[in-house]
Write an enzyme that holds these catalytic residues in place. Structure first.
Site, PDB file in Angstrom:
ATOM      1  N   HIS A 207       1.732   9.900  16.245  1.00  0.00           N
ATOM      2  CA  HIS A 207       1.055   9.570  14.992  1.00  0.00           C
ATOM      3  C   HIS A 207       1.197   8.055  14.807  1.00  0.00           C
ATOM      4  CE1 HIS A 207       0.290  10.642  10.569  1.00  0.00           C
ATOM      5  NE2 HIS A 207       0.758   9.414  10.467  1.00  0.00           N
ATOM      6  N   HIS A 209       0.033   4.416  13.387  1.00  0.00           N
ATOM      7  CA  HIS A 209      -0.763   3.551  12.517  1.00  0.00           C
ATOM      8  C   HIS A 209      -1.064   2.289  13.330  1.00  0.00           C
ATOM      9  CE1 HIS A 209      -0.496   5.680   8.556  1.00  0.00           C
ATOM     10  NE2 HIS A 209       0.383   6.366   9.278  1.00  0.00           N
ATOM     11  N   CYS A 240       0.041   3.651   4.281  1.00  0.00           N
ATOM     12  CA  CYS A 240       1.101   4.471   3.707  1.00  0.00           C
ATOM     13  C   CYS A 240       1.509   3.837   2.389  1.00  0.00           C
ATOM     14  CB  CYS A 240       2.302   4.561   4.645  1.00  0.00           C
ATOM     15  SG  CYS A 240       3.651   5.474   3.876  1.00  0.00           S
TER      16      CYS A 240
HETATM   17  P1  HMG Z   1      11.361  13.652  -7.384  1.00  0.00           P
HETATM   18  O1  HMG Z   1      10.921  12.841  -8.563  1.00  0.00           O
HETATM   19  O2  HMG Z   1      12.651  13.295  -6.720  1.00  0.00           O
HETATM   20  O3  HMG Z   1      11.335  15.223  -7.650  1.00  0.00           O
HETATM   21  O4  HMG Z   1      10.201  13.599  -6.306  1.00  0.00           O
HETATM   22  P2  HMG Z   1      11.828  16.161  -8.783  1.00  0.00           P
HETATM   23  O5  HMG Z   1      12.075  17.465  -8.113  1.00  0.00           O
HETATM   24  O6  HMG Z   1      12.930  15.510  -9.566  1.00  0.00           O
HETATM   25  O7  HMG Z   1      10.546  16.327  -9.719  1.00  0.00           O
HETATM   26  C1  HMG Z   1      10.077  15.266 -10.537  1.00  0.00           C
HETATM   27  C2  HMG Z   1       8.682  15.618 -11.063  1.00  0.00           C
HETATM   28  O8  HMG Z   1       7.788  15.810  -9.951  1.00  0.00           O
HETATM   29  C3  HMG Z   1       8.645  16.919 -11.880  1.00  0.00           C
HETATM   30  O9  HMG Z   1       7.583  16.768 -12.820  1.00  0.00           O
HETATM   31  C4  HMG Z   1       8.186  17.939 -10.853  1.00  0.00           C
HETATM   32  O10 HMG Z   1       7.515  19.020 -11.451  1.00  0.00           O
HETATM   33  C5  HMG Z   1       7.227  17.121 -10.019  1.00  0.00           C
HETATM   34  P3  HMG Z   1       7.855  16.282 -14.338  1.00  0.00           P
HETATM   35  O11 HMG Z   1       8.852  17.269 -14.859  1.00  0.00           O
HETATM   36  O12 HMG Z   1       8.415  14.871 -14.245  1.00  0.00           O
HETATM   37  O13 HMG Z   1       6.502  16.325 -14.951  1.00  0.00           O
HETATM   38  N1  HMG Z   1       7.110  17.659  -8.663  1.00  0.00           N
HETATM   39  C6  HMG Z   1       5.955  18.047  -8.111  1.00  0.00           C
HETATM   40  N2  HMG Z   1       4.690  18.063  -8.552  1.00  0.00           N
HETATM   41  C7  HMG Z   1       3.760  18.546  -7.733  1.00  0.00           C
HETATM   42  N3  HMG Z   1       4.030  18.972  -6.470  1.00  0.00           N
HETATM   43  C8  HMG Z   1       5.271  18.970  -5.985  1.00  0.00           C
HETATM   44  C9  HMG Z   1       6.296  18.486  -6.826  1.00  0.00           C
HETATM   45  N4  HMG Z   1       7.623  18.337  -6.646  1.00  0.00           N
HETATM   46  C10 HMG Z   1       8.118  17.839  -7.791  1.00  0.00           C
HETATM   47  N5  HMG Z   1       5.509  19.377  -4.739  1.00  0.00           N
HETATM   48  C11 HMG Z   1       8.949  14.355  -4.418  1.00  0.00           C
HETATM   49  C12 HMG Z   1      10.326  14.206  -5.050  1.00  0.00           C
HETATM   50  C13 HMG Z   1       9.106  14.681  -2.958  1.00  0.00           C
HETATM   51  C14 HMG Z   1       8.178  15.452  -5.142  1.00  0.00           C
HETATM   52  C15 HMG Z   1       8.205  13.016  -4.609  1.00  0.00           C
HETATM   53  O14 HMG Z   1       8.993  11.994  -4.111  1.00  0.00           O
HETATM   54  C16 HMG Z   1       6.845  12.980  -3.978  1.00  0.00           C
HETATM   55  O15 HMG Z   1       5.936  13.739  -4.320  1.00  0.00           O
HETATM   56  N6  HMG Z   1       6.660  12.043  -3.027  1.00  0.00           N
HETATM   57  C17 HMG Z   1       5.379  11.891  -2.366  1.00  0.00           C
HETATM   58  C18 HMG Z   1       5.612  11.466  -0.988  1.00  0.00           C
HETATM   59  C19 HMG Z   1       4.311  11.368  -0.247  1.00  0.00           C
HETATM   60  O16 HMG Z   1       3.398  12.158  -0.432  1.00  0.00           O
HETATM   61  N7  HMG Z   1       4.254  10.360   0.646  1.00  0.00           N
HETATM   62  C20 HMG Z   1       3.130  10.183   1.502  1.00  0.00           C
HETATM   63  C21 HMG Z   1       3.117  11.214   2.583  1.00  0.00           C
HETATM   64  S1  HMG Z   1       4.259  10.912   3.906  1.00  0.00           S
HETATM   65  C22 HMG Z   1       3.403   9.892   4.989  1.00  0.00           C
HETATM   66  O17 HMG Z   1       2.344   9.422   4.670  1.00  0.00           O
HETATM   67  C23 HMG Z   1       3.965   9.678   6.363  1.00  0.00           C
HETATM   68  C24 HMG Z   1       3.248  10.468   7.435  1.00  0.00           C
HETATM   69  O18 HMG Z   1       1.871  10.177   7.461  1.00  0.00           O
HETATM   70  C25 HMG Z   1       3.861  10.136   8.817  1.00  0.00           C
HETATM   71  C26 HMG Z   1       3.964   8.629   9.060  1.00  0.00           C
HETATM   72  O19 HMG Z   1       2.946   7.957   9.122  1.00  0.00           O
HETATM   73  O20 HMG Z   1       5.087   8.179   9.160  1.00  0.00           O
HETATM   74  C27 HMG Z   1       3.396  11.978   7.212  1.00  0.00           C
HETATM   75 MG    MG Z   2       1.004   8.447   8.485  1.00  0.00          MG
END
Ligand code: HMG
Ligand code: MG
Length: 298
Positions: A207, A209, A240
């Site tokens: 994967h 970039h 990202c």
């Molecule tokens: P957090 O704040 O530590 O989690 O986030 P929490 O459990 O304390 O929850 C906080 C709030 O988030 C709560 O809502 C939860 O309901 C909500 P509030 O009470 O404040 O209204 N929540 C959610 N809502 C919807 N769906 C869920 C969910 N979980 C909690 N699943 C968490 C932890 C992981 C959720 C957060 O950090 C997050 O969503 N991060 C997003 C990360 C992301 O999507 N990054 C991009 C993808 S990775 C990438 O691109 C790399 C990749 O391509 C490979 C590469 O290139 O390297 C894959």
């Molecule tokens: Mg990626």
């Protein structure tokens, strides 16, 4: 090792691409993109992400995207699920394959998913178990496999440790993410060689970039080393959100053009794919990030 005869392309544009575009697209536009990609012959398409909409607003509405997709027996639509909350939403939306996403860098893990690597693996374990119990396949991503925007160079041993733990919890494949696009082919060899000592090459995907323009060279090296699953993003969309300066994934059009030249099967119609890339670039009002796409349009 000789080049594979066939390569599986995992199209990540509708997720990895769109998650970092400044414009938030409507569900209808996201669905139209995904349908165009399936029409072009892509058989594995990452269609969305069940993450916090506060963290990644672009992926809000992923359940609606899945609901609107025309079921196609030959296509697998996948989604990211960082925790049980995300998995439950994905299962309710009928998703058949999910991915957990960890990192080989502590600093990146904190920025991306707000926890340490160990905490993330402990969180993924029940997610993987519940997904497998529901008959849903689980892919494991590892970010920053070569370098981290916060921590610098990453040791291959750190990647191997996370990879083994993801496999142990039931991931069928590990996608090795060069999140910031800093790898060069020698670094790809240094990464893959130790992994291949203990993990079947069939379970490894790459994967890349394309921040520094090295993605195709790195993919070619991975193909030479037997890797036969490549992630890419139509029109080179994205980047990202937690890796400043990272550009999009390698463009799927570039990967298809390379595979065509090498006589490797992949099942994608390059012209149809390029039309999908041109359409989404126009929709986003951004230049087409694929050189192949621009050449074919010219
Ligand atoms: P957090 O704040 O530590 O989690 O986030 P929490 O459990 O304390 O929850 C906080 C709030 O988030 C709560 O809502 C939860 O309901 C909500 P509030 O009470 O404040 O209204 N929540 C959610 N809502 C919807 N769906 C869920 C969910 N979980 C909690 N699943 C968490 C932890 C992981 C959720 C957060 O950090 C997050 O969503 N991060 C997003 C990360 C992301 O999507 N990054 C991009 C993808 S990775 C990438 O691109 C790399 C990749 O391509 C490979 C590469 O290139 O390297 C894959
Ligand atoms: Mg990626």
């Amino acid at each position: 090792m000789s080049l594979p005869k066939q390569v599986k392309i995992v199209e990540v544009g509708p997720r990895d691409g769109l998650q970092n575009e400044p414009s938030e697209l409507t569900v209808a536009t996201r669905v139209a993109l995904i349908e165009a990609l399936a029409d072009a012959g892509l058989r594995t398409i990452e269609a969305g992400s069940f993450v916090s909409p506060k963290w990644v607003p672009q992926m809000a509405g992923s359940a609606e995207v899945f609901a609107a997709l025309k079921p196609r027996a030959e296509v697998t639509y996948t989604a990211l699920t960082p925790n049980l909350q995300g998995l439950e939403a994905a299962l309710a939306a009928g998703v058949k394959e999910v991915a957990v996403f960890g990192a080989a860098s502590e600093a990146f893990s904190q920025k991306n998913i707000n926890c340490t690597i160990a905490e993330s693996l402990a969180r993924f374990e029940p997610v993987a178990r519940a997904a497998l119990d529901a008959g849903v396949a689980v892919r494991g991503y590892i970010s920053c496999v070569v370098g981290c925007p916060y921590q610098g160079a990453i040791e291959p041993a750190a990647v191997a440790s996370v990879a083994q733990q993801l496999l142990d919890m039931g991931c069928y494949e590990i996608s090795l993410g060069d999140t910031v696009g800093v790898a060069t082919p020698n670094r790809v060899t240094a990464l893959l060689e130790p992994l291949q000592a203990t993990i079947s090459t069939r379970q490894l995907a790459v994967h890349f970039h394309d921040t520094y323009g090295q993605a195709l060279a790195n993919i070619y090296r991975a193909l030479e080393m037997g890797v036969a699953t490549v992630d890419s993003s139509v029109a080179g969309l994205g980047g990202c959100p937690y890796a400043a300066g990272a550009s999009g994934n390698v463009a799927t059009e570039e990967v298809v053009y390379l595979l065509n030249g090498l006589g490797i099967e992949h099942g994608v119609d390059l012209n149809a794919l390029a039309r999908a890339g041109a359409a989404i670039s126009a929709q986003l009002n951004r230049p087409n990030g694929s050189k192949v796409g621009r050449a074919l349009a010219g």
